[in-house]
Design a protein around this motif. Structure first.
Motif, PDB file in Angstrom:
ATOM      1  N   ASP A 168      53.158  84.183  65.004  1.00 18.76           N
ATOM      2  CA  ASP A 168      54.189  83.162  64.823  1.00 18.76           C
ATOM      3  C   ASP A 168      53.574  81.800  65.093  1.00 18.76           C
ATOM      4  OD1 ASP A 168      56.618  82.073  64.232  1.00 18.76           O
ATOM      5  OD2 ASP A 168      57.758  83.282  65.653  1.00 18.76           O
ATOM      6  N   ALA A 169      54.344  80.759  64.840  1.00 21.59           N
ATOM      7  CA  ALA A 169      53.883  79.388  65.038  1.00 21.59           C
ATOM      8  C   ALA A 169      54.830  78.653  65.972  1.00 21.59           C
ATOM      9  CB  ALA A 169      53.770  78.656  63.708  1.00 21.59           C
ATOM     10  N   LEU A 170      54.267  77.825  66.832  1.00 25.68           N
ATOM     11  CA  LEU A 170      55.036  77.047  67.802  1.00 25.68           C
ATOM     12  C   LEU A 170      54.822  75.566  67.528  1.00 25.68           C
ATOM     13  CD1 LEU A 170      56.617  76.751  70.556  1.00 25.68           C
ATOM     14  CD2 LEU A 170      54.365  76.742  71.649  1.00 25.68           C
ATOM     15  N   HIS A 171      55.916  74.801  67.496  1.00 21.88           N
ATOM     16  CA  HIS A 171      55.816  73.350  67.368  1.00 21.88           C
ATOM     17  C   HIS A 171      55.521  72.771  68.747  1.00 21.88           C
ATOM     18  CE1 HIS A 171      58.015  72.840  63.302  1.00 21.88           C
ATOM     19  NE2 HIS A 171      57.477  74.047  63.395  1.00 21.88           N
ATOM     20  N   GLY A 172      54.412  72.056  68.853  1.00 22.23           N
ATOM     21  CA  GLY A 172      53.961  71.580  70.149  1.00 22.23           C
ATOM     22  C   GLY A 172      54.086  70.083  70.331  1.00 22.23           C
ATOM     23  N   PRO A 173      53.447  69.557  71.359  1.00 21.64           N
ATOM     24  CA  PRO A 173      53.534  68.120  71.671  1.00 21.64           C
ATOM     25  C   PRO A 173      52.664  67.292  70.728  1.00 21.64           C
ATOM     26  CG  PRO A 173      52.048  69.187  73.192  1.00 21.64           C
ATOM     27  CD  PRO A 173      52.628  70.289  72.349  1.00 21.64           C
ATOM     28  N   ARG A 178      50.213  62.319  66.747  1.00 18.21           N
ATOM     29  CA  ARG A 178      50.409  63.338  65.710  1.00 18.21           C
ATOM     30  C   ARG A 178      50.942  64.625  66.337  1.00 18.21           C
ATOM     31  NH1 ARG A 178      45.299  64.066  61.969  1.00 18.21           N
ATOM     32  NH2 ARG A 178      46.921  65.144  60.736  1.00 18.21           N
ATOM     33  N   LYS A 179      51.897  65.244  65.645  1.00 19.12           N
ATOM     34  CA  LYS A 179      52.491  66.477  66.138  1.00 19.12           C
ATOM     35  C   LYS A 179      51.515  67.631  66.000  1.00 19.12           C
ATOM     36  CE  LYS A 179      56.699  69.268  65.773  1.00 19.12           C
ATOM     37  NZ  LYS A 179      57.997  69.434  65.077  1.00 19.12           N
ATOM     38  N   THR A 180      51.538  68.545  66.970  1.00 18.46           N
ATOM     39  CA  THR A 180      50.637  69.694  66.943  1.00 18.46           C
ATOM     40  C   THR A 180      51.422  70.989  66.724  1.00 18.46           C
ATOM     41  OG1 THR A 180      50.781  69.958  69.349  1.00 18.46           O
ATOM     42  CG2 THR A 180      48.997  68.573  68.485  1.00 18.46           C
ATOM     43  N   TYR A 181      50.711  72.001  66.251  1.00 19.30           N
ATOM     44  CA  TYR A 181      51.287  73.322  66.006  1.00 19.30           C
ATOM     45  C   TYR A 181      50.333  74.375  66.552  1.00 19.30           C
ATOM     46  CZ  TYR A 181      53.970  70.595  62.613  1.00 19.30           C
ATOM     47  OH  TYR A 181      54.762  69.651  62.022  1.00 19.30           O
ATOM     48  N   PHE A 200      46.955  70.267  63.600  1.00 20.64           N
ATOM     49  CA  PHE A 200      47.875  69.196  63.265  1.00 20.64           C
ATOM     50  C   PHE A 200      48.795  69.560  62.103  1.00 20.64           C
ATOM     51  CE2 PHE A 200      44.783  66.019  65.221  1.00 20.64           C
ATOM     52  CZ  PHE A 200      45.607  65.788  66.310  1.00 20.64           C
ATOM     53  N   MET A 201      48.591  70.729  61.506  1.00 18.11           N
ATOM     54  CA  MET A 201      49.412  71.139  60.375  1.00 18.11           C
ATOM     55  C   MET A 201      49.789  72.601  60.492  1.00 18.11           C
ATOM     56  SD  MET A 201      47.540  69.103  57.240  1.00 18.11           S
ATOM     57  CE  MET A 201      45.946  69.022  58.040  1.00 18.11           C
ATOM     58  N   GLU A 202      50.956  72.934  59.950  1.00 17.48           N
ATOM     59  CA  GLU A 202      51.452  74.309  59.966  1.00 17.48           C
ATOM     60  C   GLU A 202      51.206  74.921  58.587  1.00 17.48           C
ATOM     61  OE1 GLU A 202      55.554  76.711  61.298  1.00 17.48           O
ATOM     62  OE2 GLU A 202      55.587  74.562  60.838  1.00 17.48           O
ATOM     63  N   ILE A 277      50.754  68.780  78.779  1.00 20.39           N
ATOM     64  CA  ILE A 277      50.147  68.049  77.670  1.00 20.39           C
ATOM     65  C   ILE A 277      51.113  67.027  77.077  1.00 20.39           C
ATOM     66  CG2 ILE A 277      48.987  68.331  75.429  1.00 20.39           C
ATOM     67  CD1 ILE A 277      47.547  69.650  77.755  1.00 20.39           C
ATOM     68  N   ALA A 278      52.414  67.292  77.212  1.00 20.78           N
ATOM     69  CA  ALA A 278      53.427  66.481  76.524  1.00 20.78           C
ATOM     70  C   ALA A 278      53.336  65.008  76.875  1.00 20.78           C
ATOM     71  CB  ALA A 278      54.820  67.011  76.842  1.00 20.78           C
ATOM     72  N   SER A 279      52.895  64.708  78.091  1.00 18.64           N
ATOM     73  CA  SER A 279      52.808  63.310  78.508  1.00 18.64           C
ATOM     74  C   SER A 279      51.430  62.722  78.243  1.00 18.64           C
ATOM     75  CB  SER A 279      53.119  63.209  80.008  1.00 18.64           C
ATOM     76  OG  SER A 279      52.174  63.957  80.761  1.00 18.64           O
ATOM     77  N   ASP A 280      50.629  63.458  77.406  1.00 18.55           N
ATOM     78  CA  ASP A 280      49.263  63.028  77.077  1.00 18.55           C
ATOM     79  C   ASP A 280      48.350  63.045  78.287  1.00 18.55           C
ATOM     80  OD1 ASP A 280      49.858  62.676  74.431  1.00 18.55           O
ATOM     81  OD2 ASP A 280      50.321  60.550  74.653  1.00 18.55           O
ATOM     82  N   LYS A 281      48.719  63.817  79.319  1.00 22.49           N
ATOM     83  CA  LYS A 281      47.873  63.941  80.488  1.00 22.49           C
ATOM     84  C   LYS A 281      47.634  65.412  80.755  1.00 22.49           C
ATOM     85  CE  LYS A 281      47.540  59.584  81.739  1.00 22.49           C
ATOM     86  NZ  LYS A 281      46.266  58.876  81.871  1.00 22.49           N
ATOM     87  N   GLY A 282      46.388  65.801  80.892  1.00 19.61           N
ATOM     88  CA  GLY A 282      46.062  67.187  81.184  1.00 19.61           C
ATOM     89  C   GLY A 282      46.258  67.487  82.647  1.00 19.61           C
ATOM     90  N   GLU A 283      46.164  68.760  83.001  1.00 22.06           N
ATOM     91  CA  GLU A 283      46.386  69.142  84.396  1.00 22.06           C
ATOM     92  C   GLU A 283      45.264  68.655  85.287  1.00 22.06           C
ATOM     93  OE1 GLU A 283      44.670  73.634  83.560  1.00 22.06           O
ATOM     94  OE2 GLU A 283      46.713  73.316  84.225  1.00 22.06           O
ATOM     95  N   VAL A 284      44.125  68.256  84.677  1.00 18.50           N
ATOM     96  CA  VAL A 284      43.039  67.705  85.485  1.00 18.50           C
ATOM     97  C   VAL A 284      43.177  66.194  85.634  1.00 18.50           C
ATOM     98  CG1 VAL A 284      41.414  69.523  84.911  1.00 18.50           C
ATOM     99  CG2 VAL A 284      41.634  67.562  83.405  1.00 18.50           C
TER     100      VAL A 284
END
Length: 464
Positions: A168-173, A178-181, A200-202, A277-284
Motif C-alpha cells: 500500500d501507499a502512505l501520504h507523508g509529510p 514537496r509532499k512525500t509518499y 515524491f510521487m505516487e 519529520i513533519a516539522s522538518d526536524k529529525g529525531e537527531v
C-alpha cells in the motif's frame, strides 16, 4: 347482461376522466395566443412537475406526450383527448398489481424480471418487465432496501513467511516544500517490513523502487495483495509478477478487508516516525534535507525499532518471526532485471521501422507487418529489445530519438529529465537491503551498516 353494461359504463366514465385530466393539464399551454417560445416554456415546466392522474396516482408526463395532446386537441377538440373505453381499461388487473407489490415488499432485492417470473408461475400470466418497473418507480418501491446483516470477517493470517505480502501507499509529510509518499510491503505472517521507499510521487517508478529490492533481498512471495490505486493496476506490475511467478491479487472496490495489517503499520509510522519529520526536524535535531536522508533514517527506524519490538498480535519480533522461515530463495539478478523491464506492443511498418513515444527505430526487415513486443528500461529508450511471439528478434536501432525516457518514468527532480541516464547522489536501496538480508541470515543485525549509505550510491529511480 347487467354486469356487462355496468362494466361498459365504468370504462366510459374512466375514459372521460382521462380526457378531462389531459385537457386540464394542457389547456393553458394550448392557448392559440401564445408564441412558440411561450408555449415551449410552459410545456417544459409541466414535464418537470408531478401530477395526479385520473386514478389519483402521481405521474410525470413527458414533453413529447404533452405536445401530442395539444396537437390532438387542436385537430379534434376535447373528444380527441378521450381514449376509447377499451383503451381506458387498466391493462394490468388490480389483483396482479397487488400481488406484484406484495412480492416486491417481501423481498426488496427482487428485480422486475424476478417478480414477473413469479407472477407467471402463480397466475399463468404477467405484465411485461418494463410495466412492472414503471409501477415500482411510481409507487416508490424502488427505494426499498432489505436489511442485510453486515459482513463479518474472521481474522486471517498467512501460515508462513513469504506466503503473502500486502502492499500500500502512505501520504507523508513535506520535504523542501514537496509532499512525500511511502510505498511499503508487509509480510502478512510476521508483520516484517520486506520493502519500503519514500518518494515524491505516487507512481509506478516509486513502487518499483520499493518492490524490486524487496524481491532481491527477501525472496519471492506466493501472493502480493494490493488495492486498486493507479500504480498498483499498471500493466508493468502485472508483467513483473507474471515473470517471477507471483500471483497479484487486488482487493474488491469498496471492500478493503485484508489490508488492515499494513494500515495498522502506517498508523505506527505516523505516530512514531513521521511525527518527527513533519516539522522538518529529525529525531537527531537536524533538518531533513532530502529523500536520501529520509529513506536512510526510515530504514534505521524499521530495523532498530520496529523489527526489534514484540508485536502486539503475534507476540514475537517481526524480523525474528520472518527469519523463522529462512532461508528463502531469491531470484537471479538477470531474472529480476527482466521482470522489471517495461514492454509495449507495436506493429512494424513497411519501411521496417517502428515508433514508440515519438521515437523511431529500425528493426529487422523480416519483421515487416508483424506485431512485436518492445522490451526496455523505462529510463533508457535508446536500447530496445524486440520479441516476436515471445522469442528474441534482435534490437531496435535508434533512427530518430526525441525522448530518452518513458512518459511515466518521471525522475524525482525535474533537473534529472535533461540527463535521464546520469547518476545522482543518493542511496543504493538494492545494496542496502542486500546488506540487511545477509546480516539477518547470518544471525546478526549490523544496524550501523543499515543506517549509513554505501560509498558509491546511486538513486534507484535511475535504474527504473
Amino acid at each position: 347482461m347487467s354486469n356487462s353494461n355496468s362494466d361498459e359504463e365504468a370504462r366510459t366514465e374512466r375514459a372521460r376522466r382521462i380526457g378531462l385530466f389531459r385537457y386540464m393539464l394542457i389547456r393553458e399551454a394550448a392557448d392559440p395566443s401564445l408564441t412558440r417560445r411561450q408555449r415551449g416554456t410552459l410545456v417544459r415546466k409541466l414535464a418537470q412537475q408531478e401530477h395526479i392522474d385520473a386514478d389519483g396516482r402521481p405521474v410525470r408526463i413527458s414533453r413529447w406526450t404533452l405536445d401530442r395532446w395539444i396537437l390532438e386537441w387542436r385537430q379534434g377538440g376535447f373528444d380527441a383527448l378521450v381514449p376509447s373505453p377499451r383503451q381506458s381499461q387498466p391493462r394490468t388487473p388490480p389483483e396482479v398489481v397487488e400481488l406484484a407489490v406484495a412480492l416486491k415488499k417481501e423481498n426488496p432485492d427482487r428485480t422486475a424480471a424476478q417478480v414477473r417470473r413469479i407472477l407467471r408461475a402463480q397466475l399463468g400470466w404477467a405484465p411485461d418487465e418494463r410495466t412492472l418497473q414503471r409501477m415500482f418507480h411510481r409507487t416508490g418501491l424502488v427505494a426499498l432496501r432489505s436489511d442485510k446483516p453486515k459482513d463479518s470477517f474472521g481474522r486471517f493470517e498467512a501460515d508462513r513467511p513469504n506466503e503473502l505480502w500486502v502492499g500500500d501507499a502512505l501520504h507523508g509529510p513535506r520535504i523542501d516544500g514537496r509532499k512525500t509518499y511511502l510505498f511499503a510491503f508487509l509480510d502478512d505472517h510476521s508483520r516484517a517490513v520486506v520493502g519500503h521507499r519514500w518518494g515524491f510521487m505516487e507512481d509506478t517508478v516509486r513502487l518499483a523502487a520499493a518492490l524490486r529490492p524487496a524481491l532481491a533481498a527477501r525472496g519471492v512471495p506466493q501472493y502480493i495483495y494490493v488495492d486498486n490505486g493507479s500504480a498498483f493496476v499498471d500493466s508493468w506490475l502485472l508483467r513483473a509478477c507474471a515473470k517471477l511467478g507471483v500471483k497479484l491479487v487486488h482487493s474488491a472496490p469498496g471492500r478493503p478487508e485484508g489490508r488492515g495489517k499494513i494500515e495498522r503499520f502506517f498508523r505506527t509510522v505516523n505516530g512514531e516516525f513521521t511525527v518527527e519529520i513533519a516539522s522538518d526536524k529529525g529525531e537527531v535535531g537536524r533538518e531533513i534535507k532530502d529523500l536520501a536522508e529520509m529513506n536512510r533514517l526510515f530504514t534505521s527506524w524499521v530495523e532498530n525499532v520496529y523489527h526489534r519490538r514484540v508485536h502486539s498480535e503475534t507476540k514475537a519480533e517481526p524480523l525474528a518471526r520472518w527469519m523463522a522461515g529462512a532461508p528463502f530463495a531469491v531470484p537471479r539478478i538477470e531474472d529480476l532485471a527482466e521482470a522489471f523491464r517495461w514492454s509495449e506492443h507495436r506493429r512494424v511498418a513497411k519501411t521496417a521501422t517502428i515508433s514508440l513515444h515519438g521515437n523511431r527505430y529500425q528493426v529487422d526487415p523480416q519483421l515487416v507487418g508483424h506485431k512485436v513486443e518492445l522490451v526496455f528500461d523505462p529510463f533508457d529508450l535508446q536500447t530496445l529489445r524486440v520479441r516476436l511471439d515471445g522469442k528474441d528478434a534482435g534490437t531496435a536501432n535508434p533512427f530518430q530519438i526525441s525522448r530518452h525516457s518513458h512518459p511515466k518514468a518521471r525522475p524525482e527532480t525535474p533537473a534529472q529529465e535533461e540527463q535521464p541516464r546520469a547518476a545522482t547522489t543518493g542511496i543504493d536501496y538494492l545494496n542496502l537491503i542486500d546488506i540487511a538480508h545477509s546480516n539477518h541470515l547470518g544471525g546478526k543485525i549490523n544496524y550501523a551498516a543499515l543506517a549509513e549509505p554505501p560509498a558509491e550510491a546511486v538513486d534507484l529511480t535511475d535504474q527504473g
